[in-house]
Design an enzyme around this catalytic site. Structure first.
Site, short mmCIF file in Angstrom:
data_model
loop_
_atom_site.label_atom_id
_atom_site.label_comp_id
_atom_site.label_asym_id
_atom_site.label_seq_id
_atom_site.Cartn_x
_atom_site.Cartn_y
_atom_site.Cartn_z
N ASP A 122 0.82 -1.21 0.00
CA ASP A 122 0.00 0.00 0.00
C ASP A 122 0.86 1.27 0.00
O ASP A 122 2.09 1.20 -0.06
CB ASP A 122 -0.92 -0.07 1.25
CG ASP A 122 -2.32 0.39 0.94
OD1 ASP A 122 -2.48 1.25 0.07
OD2 ASP A 122 -3.26 -0.11 1.60
N ASP A 124 -10.34 3.35 -3.55
CA ASP A 124 -11.01 2.14 -3.07
C ASP A 124 -12.43 1.98 -3.60
O ASP A 124 -13.18 2.94 -3.69
CB ASP A 124 -11.08 2.15 -1.54
CG ASP A 124 -9.71 1.95 -0.92
OD1 ASP A 124 -8.71 2.03 -1.65
OD2 ASP A 124 -9.65 1.70 0.29
C1 GAL Z 1 -6.17 1.19 1.20
C2 GAL Z 1 -6.25 0.17 0.08
C3 GAL Z 1 -7.31 -0.85 0.43
C4 GAL Z 1 -6.96 -1.50 1.75
C5 GAL Z 1 -6.77 -0.45 2.83
C6 GAL Z 1 -6.27 -1.05 4.12
O1 GAL Z 1 -5.18 2.10 0.91
O2 GAL Z 1 -6.53 0.81 -1.13
O3 GAL Z 1 -7.44 -1.80 -0.60
O4 GAL Z 1 -5.79 -2.27 1.60
O5 GAL Z 1 -5.85 0.54 2.42
O6 GAL Z 1 -6.12 -0.09 5.13
#
Ligand code: GAL
Length: 374
Positions: free
Chosen positions: A127, A184
């Site tokens: 991430d 997301d």
């Molecule tokens: C976001 C990511 C998600 C998930 C989340 C977890 O940045 O896009 O898919 O992994 O973090 O905190």
């Protein structure tokens, strides 16, 4: 070779968020085998954010699995997942903290890659939260790419920087095998439609070895879970899954798979052999939008064996006709050729010449695998 075709599997985030545990992972692994998902190609089981303690071990500097969520440690979970014939995936972040505020891998890339290898990980989602201002985004992905190469295990590298820094243009060079290109997903029609539409111009960057990941699937969430936001109808889940298949996106399931035994529509949909074949086609050619009037769009994707996939998607909020003059596809009437079209949902075949026009309800779609015929 990893990622010869778009990776397939399951990821905990969409449904479970921080509520992950040894039990959830083991039960999900069991269901993936029992429902035939593994046989259908879904072979990665990935634990997303929130799996560790809030701080690293002060002596070893390693990230520590949360002993309440994972009382037997990560290796035990990974061994169980492997014993089912599945592959095991972990999560970390290029910044100092993960998005949910657990330790990130910034400046600990090689140690963490080694730790994941010790767990027996086969996949790492990486991430982009809490990146220090001064740090260079592409370099952080190159670093983890190198750390994974050094860790002694073959680990699929799943980058997740949400499309920042024009990621599609450089991510392949970091060693990544897939890359998130958008923010997301939420469990509703608007969310998956906007995500898909935002990537139409980027699809040609996606291909064998490194695929554009337009986020985990929401099929079957029906408004429950961590990214719940209204839910979708069955028809909308069908359009969502078909778009992901046409766009050669990784297919990472995100619903609570333990409910699938009571969700025959969703189970059939995510195991649809024709759609999976389109997604997994060995040539991995990008889909393109052939035409589009008032959000009723036709997508086409060349497949191997002289076949072509065609998707008619009514992404507008009103019912209406989707149509395609085969000339727009590159098949003029003067060629004498028409299309033999196999409906991916009913398996019925028909032959059409010059054009195709069908009435489609709002948010619904039809998908065909086609051959040129005289
Ligand atoms: C976001 C990511 C998600 C998930 C989340 C977890 O940045 O896009 O898919 O992994 O973090 O905190």
């Amino acid at each position: 070779m990893l990622s010869r075709t778009p990776p397939m599997g399951f990821n905990t985030w969409n449904t479970f968020g921080e509520n992950i545990s040894d039990k959830v992972i083991r039960e999900t692994a069991d269901v993936m085998v029992e429902t035939g998902l593994l046989d259908a190609g879904y072979n990665y089981l990935v634990i997303d954010d929130c799996w560790s303690l809030r701080e690293r071990d002060p002596e070893t500097n390693k990230i520590v699995p949360d002993p309440v969520k994972f009382p037997d440690g990560m290796k035990a979970v990974s061994d169980y997942v492997h014993s089912k014939g599945l592959k095991f995936g972990m999560y970390s972040c290029a910044g100092t903290r993960t998005c949910a505020d657990y330790p990130g891998s910034f400046d600990h890339e090689f140690l963490d890659a080694k730790t994941f290898a010790e767990y027996g990980a086969d996949f790492l989602k990486y991430d982009f939260c809490y990146k220090p201002q001064s740090a260079n985004g592409p370099l952080l992905y190159r670093k983890m790419g190198m750390a994974l190469k050094a860790c002694g295990r073959e680990i699929l590298f799943s980058a997740c920087n949400w499309g920042c820094d024009e990621v599609s243009t450089w991510i392949r060079s970091t060693g990544a095998h897939m890359f998130r290109s958008t923010g997301d997903i939420n469990d509703n029609f608007r969310s998956f439609k906007d995500i898909a539409m935002s990537q139409i111009d980027n699809l040609a960057y996606s291909g064998v070895g490194c695929f554009n990941d337009i986020d985990m699937l929401i099929c079957g969430m029906y408004g429950d879970g961590n990214v719940a936001n209204g839910g979708c109808t069955d028809e909308e889940y069908k359009t969502h899954f078909a778009l992901w298949c046409m766009f050669s996106s990784p297919l990472m399931l995100g619903s609570d798979l333990r409910k699938l035994k009571d969700q025959p529509f969703i189970l059939n949909l995510i195991k649809n052999k024709n759609l999976i074949r389109i997604n997994q086609d060995e040539e991995s050619r990008p889909a393109f939008a052939v035409n589009g009037v008032k959000e009723r769009i036709t997508f086409a994707k060349h497949l191997s064996n002289n076949e072509i996939a065609i998707m008619f998607a009514n992404l507008s909020d009103s019912d209406g006709c989707c149509e395609l003059f085969f000339d727009e596809l590159g098949v003029p009437a003067s060629s004498g050729y028409g299309l033999e079209m196999k409906d991916c949902f009913t398996n019925q075949t028909m032959v059409k010449k010059e054009y195709f026009r069908h009435f489609l309800k709002a948010h619904s779609c039809e998908v065909y695998i086609c051959k040129l015929v005289k």
